[in-house]
Design a protein around this motif. Structure first.
Motif, mmCIF file in Angstrom:
data_model
loop_
_atom_site.group_PDB
_atom_site.id
_atom_site.type_symbol
_atom_site.label_atom_id
_atom_site.label_comp_id
_atom_site.label_asym_id
_atom_site.label_seq_id
_atom_site.Cartn_x
_atom_site.Cartn_y
_atom_site.Cartn_z
ATOM 1 N N LEU A 13 0.825 -1.205 0.000
ATOM 2 C CA LEU A 13 0.000 0.000 0.000
ATOM 3 C C LEU A 13 0.863 1.262 0.000
ATOM 4 N N ASN A 14 1.952 1.246 0.779
ATOM 5 C CA ASN A 14 2.837 2.405 0.803
ATOM 6 C C ASN A 14 3.549 2.605 -0.526
ATOM 7 N N TYR A 15 4.023 1.523 -1.124
ATOM 8 C CA TYR A 15 4.679 1.660 -2.424
ATOM 9 C C TYR A 15 3.689 2.061 -3.508
ATOM 10 N N ALA A 16 2.446 1.620 -3.404
ATOM 11 C CA ALA A 16 1.409 2.029 -4.360
ATOM 12 C C ALA A 16 1.155 3.538 -4.250
ATOM 13 N N LEU A 17 1.072 4.037 -3.032
ATOM 14 C CA LEU A 17 0.863 5.468 -2.842
ATOM 15 C C LEU A 17 2.051 6.259 -3.396
ATOM 16 N N ALA A 18 3.251 5.822 -3.083
ATOM 17 C CA ALA A 18 4.452 6.510 -3.558
ATOM 18 C C ALA A 18 4.557 6.462 -5.077
ATOM 19 N N GLY A 19 4.131 5.353 -5.658
ATOM 20 C CA GLY A 19 4.243 5.182 -7.105
ATOM 21 C C GLY A 19 3.044 5.671 -7.896
ATOM 22 N N GLY A 20 2.049 6.197 -7.210
ATOM 23 C CA GLY A 20 0.868 6.712 -7.903
ATOM 24 C C GLY A 20 -0.093 5.639 -8.371
ATOM 25 N N ASP A 21 0.014 4.423 -7.830
ATOM 26 C CA ASP A 21 -0.910 3.340 -8.193
ATOM 27 C C ASP A 21 -2.138 3.422 -7.290
ATOM 28 N N PHE A 22 -2.932 4.453 -7.504
ATOM 29 C CA PHE A 22 -4.076 4.718 -6.646
ATOM 30 C C PHE A 22 -5.173 3.670 -6.812
ATOM 31 N N ASP A 23 -5.242 3.035 -7.971
ATOM 32 C CA ASP A 23 -6.230 1.969 -8.177
ATOM 33 C C ASP A 23 -5.990 0.817 -7.205
ATOM 34 N N TYR A 24 -4.722 0.495 -6.953
ATOM 35 C CA TYR A 24 -4.392 -0.580 -6.010
ATOM 36 C C TYR A 24 -4.927 -0.246 -4.623
ATOM 37 N N ILE A 25 -4.738 0.997 -4.218
ATOM 38 C CA ILE A 25 -5.218 1.409 -2.896
ATOM 39 C C ILE A 25 -6.736 1.352 -2.844
ATOM 40 N N LEU A 26 -7.393 1.844 -3.873
ATOM 41 C CA LEU A 26 -8.855 1.828 -3.910
ATOM 42 C C LEU A 26 -9.398 0.399 -3.886
ATOM 43 N N GLU A 27 -8.695 -0.531 -4.531
ATOM 44 C CA GLU A 27 -9.114 -1.944 -4.516
ATOM 45 C C GLU A 27 -9.082 -2.520 -3.104
ATOM 46 N N HIS A 28 -8.211 -1.991 -2.264
ATOM 47 C CA HIS A 28 -8.032 -2.515 -0.911
ATOM 48 C C HIS A 28 -8.688 -1.641 0.158
ATOM 49 N N ALA A 29 -9.516 -0.686 -0.271
ATOM 50 C CA ALA A 29 -10.170 0.226 0.667
ATOM 51 C C ALA A 29 -11.633 -0.149 0.853
ATOM 52 N N ALA A 30 -12.109 -0.041 2.085
ATOM 53 C CA ALA A 30 -13.532 -0.218 2.374
ATOM 54 C C ALA A 30 -14.301 0.974 1.803
ATOM 55 N N ASP A 31 -15.571 0.783 1.492
ATOM 56 C CA ASP A 31 -16.389 1.873 0.943
ATOM 57 C C ASP A 31 -16.451 3.068 1.886
#
Length: 139
Positions: free
Chosen positions: A12-30
């Protein structure tokens, strides 16, 4: 097989740093809640997606994860990051992110709450706070 929370926190941290926001959204509760202490509170997955549009204007130039601690449904990540702002100025800061997950089932943790503490160095700030005295001896 249950998700390795330690690995998920790192991802999640590397996704945020790398701009992979879709990855974070996939792992986020509504109903995710992200508080960046002293700056903003983002509530809900739609608001998070909108915030990521703003975050996309900065570029990560380096990140170091110094420690990751994980338990059953919580985790803490501590590190440093260097970013270039939209104006091209480079900034460095330290962060500590505290995560809490909703366990929909044993293999699918969803990010429920995130609290981020961000410290940007300010020249002389500690001296201003503590005064000019010598720090106490360690030991």
């Amino acid at each position: 097989m249950p998700t390795d929370l330690h690995a998920l926190l790192s991802a999640l941290n590397y996704a945020l740093a790398g701009g992979d926001f879709d990855y974070i959204l996939e792992h986020a509760a509504d109903d995710i809640r992200w508080e960046i202490v002293g700056v903003m509170v983002i509530e809900g997955k739609d608001a998070l997606a909108q915030a990521f549009e703003v975050f996309a204007h900065s570029e990560t130039r380096g990140m170091e994860l110094r420690s990751i601690f994980a338990s059953h449904d919580e985790g803490v990540v501590h590190g440093t990051m260097r970013v270039a702002t939209a104006s091209g100025e480079e900034r460095s800061y330290a962060f500590c992110d505290v995560y809490r997950f909703e366990l929909a089932d044993a293999s699918t943790p969803l990010l429920q709450h995130l609290t981020s503490y961000i410290v940007m160095p300010q020249t002389g700030a500690l001296t201003e706070l503590l005064g000019e005295g010598t720090p106490p001896d360690e030991g």
